[in-house]
Motif scaffolding. Sequence first.
Motif, PDB file in Angstrom:
ATOM      1  N   ALA A 186       0.823  -1.338   0.061  1.00 48.22           N
ATOM      2  CA  ALA A 186       0.097   0.022   0.095  1.00 48.22           C
ATOM      3  C   ALA A 186       0.857   1.381   0.165  1.00 48.22           C
ATOM      4  CB  ALA A 186      -1.061   0.047   1.365  1.00 48.22           C
ATOM      5  N   LEU A 187       2.045   0.995   0.590  1.00 47.49           N
ATOM      6  CA  LEU A 187       3.083   2.194   0.679  1.00 47.49           C
ATOM      7  C   LEU A 187       3.196   2.702  -0.821  1.00 47.49           C
ATOM      8  CD1 LEU A 187       5.398   1.262   3.576  1.00 47.49           C
ATOM      9  CD2 LEU A 187       3.258   2.647   3.547  1.00 47.49           C
ATOM     10  N   CYS A 188       3.589   1.732  -1.722  1.00 47.53           N
ATOM     11  CA  CYS A 188       3.792   1.939  -3.210  1.00 47.53           C
ATOM     12  C   CYS A 188       2.632   3.113  -3.687  1.00 47.53           C
ATOM     13  CB  CYS A 188       4.157   0.946  -4.153  1.00 47.53           C
ATOM     14  SG  CYS A 188       5.599  -0.057  -3.505  1.00 47.53           S
ATOM     15  N   LEU A 189       1.393   2.371  -3.486  1.00 48.47           N
ATOM     16  CA  LEU A 189       0.348   3.243  -4.227  1.00 48.47           C
ATOM     17  C   LEU A 189      -0.038   4.518  -3.486  1.00 48.47           C
ATOM     18  CD1 LEU A 189      -2.318   0.097  -3.709  1.00 48.47           C
ATOM     19  CD2 LEU A 189      -0.932   0.765  -5.723  1.00 48.47           C
ATOM     20  N   ALA A 226       9.047   2.333  -3.697  1.00 49.11           N
ATOM     21  CA  ALA A 226       8.066   3.565  -3.947  1.00 49.11           C
ATOM     22  C   ALA A 226       8.666   4.845  -4.140  1.00 49.11           C
ATOM     23  CB  ALA A 226       7.382   3.664  -2.592  1.00 49.11           C
ATOM     24  N   GLY A 227       9.876   4.689  -3.912  1.00 48.55           N
ATOM     25  CA  GLY A 227      10.781   6.090  -4.313  1.00 48.55           C
ATOM     26  C   GLY A 227      10.868   6.827  -3.197  1.00 48.55           C
ATOM     27  N   TYR A 228      10.574   6.374  -2.080  1.00 47.78           N
ATOM     28  CA  TYR A 228      10.238   7.251  -0.802  1.00 47.78           C
ATOM     29  C   TYR A 228      11.510   7.968  -0.218  1.00 47.78           C
ATOM     30  CZ  TYR A 228       8.880   8.601   3.757  1.00 47.78           C
ATOM     31  OH  TYR A 228       8.539   9.261   4.984  1.00 47.78           O
ATOM     32  N   ALA A 229      11.724   9.152  -0.004  1.00 50.56           N
ATOM     33  CA  ALA A 229      12.942   9.658   0.364  1.00 50.56           C
ATOM     34  C   ALA A 229      12.346  10.644   1.516  1.00 50.56           C
ATOM     35  CB  ALA A 229      13.721  10.559  -0.639  1.00 50.56           C
ATOM     36  N   GLY A 230      12.179  10.076   2.515  1.00 48.98           N
ATOM     37  CA  GLY A 230      11.669  11.106   3.662  1.00 48.98           C
ATOM     38  C   GLY A 230      12.058  10.408   4.912  1.00 48.98           C
ATOM     39  N   ARG A 231      11.200  10.705   6.221  1.00 53.63           N
ATOM     40  CA  ARG A 231      11.559  10.174   7.380  1.00 53.63           C
ATOM     41  C   ARG A 231      10.877   8.890   7.865  1.00 53.63           C
ATOM     42  NH1 ARG A 231       9.850  15.716   7.174  1.00 53.63           N
ATOM     43  NH2 ARG A 231      11.271  17.069   7.681  1.00 53.63           N
ATOM     44  N   VAL A 232      11.744   8.263   8.532  1.00 55.05           N
ATOM     45  CA  VAL A 232      11.075   6.948   9.137  1.00 55.05           C
ATOM     46  C   VAL A 232      11.460   6.960  10.864  1.00 55.05           C
ATOM     47  CG1 VAL A 232      11.471   4.422   9.452  1.00 55.05           C
ATOM     48  CG2 VAL A 232      11.476   5.624   7.270  1.00 55.05           C
TER      49      VAL A 232
END
Length: 261
Positions: A186-189, A226-232
């Motif tokens: 779902a994170l990819c969507l 997902a190409g996510y470049a943020g905070r975890v």
Amino acid sequence: MTIRFGVCAPLQMLEVAACAPFDFVEAPLTEAALMEDARFWEFARRADDIPLRCEVFSNMLPEKLRVAGPDVSVRALHEYLAPAFDRAKRLGAEVILLDGGLSRSAPASFDMGQAWRQMENFLRIVQGHARQSGVRVAVCPLRRAETNLLNYVSEAMLITSLIRMDCLGVAADTYQMAMVSEPLAALCLAGSSLLHVRAANAMGNRLPRRGDGENYLSLFQTLKAAGYAGRVSCAGRYDHFAKEAAAALDVLRAAQAEAEI
């Protein structure tokens, strides 16, 4: 692609968190918002000397402020959000999570269609305050045991995409996703609307630790796809904050490295 790591912690643990190589802290907004003025500004001045900022805030609303149901007060929401968001910004906020379960739970006998409309109205209110304070708001789904409104990342994506407001996005908590059996896919969507991710061990909602049975590699492989470049944020319960937070960071960094992000 860069992932920045933080830890969920109360404001009084800011200095302790700064002892580990975290990039930021995720703190409760209600804690800052409900402080007396003198105490808050004293804390803000001390926080300026700590090499770690509260870039993310969660727990947006106190329990008495309701988003859905018969007791919603638009005036009370405005009166709380304006100074609360300003205080968050003063402490370094860039993202504020809407993740309080009780405040957005509708009574069992309440019309759920109306509850969803109230949620939409609230998000429009939040958008105005977020824009004025220079922050973004991420809707964070919670398990059904905590709320009967917005339980899935896919639902958060749907309502924010329908409203189409520039300061609104989605947050994901791996513990909450596991509790409703929502796959990491779902994170990819979510795409560019994904503003924040919290990682926790689903078994007991504890801080990540080595050998706890959680597949953190899969999380980072999904974020990479997902190409996510943020905070975890490292999230979850703990017994000894400093030791377990540092260990959680090591676990997540190792999974990130293995996923080659």
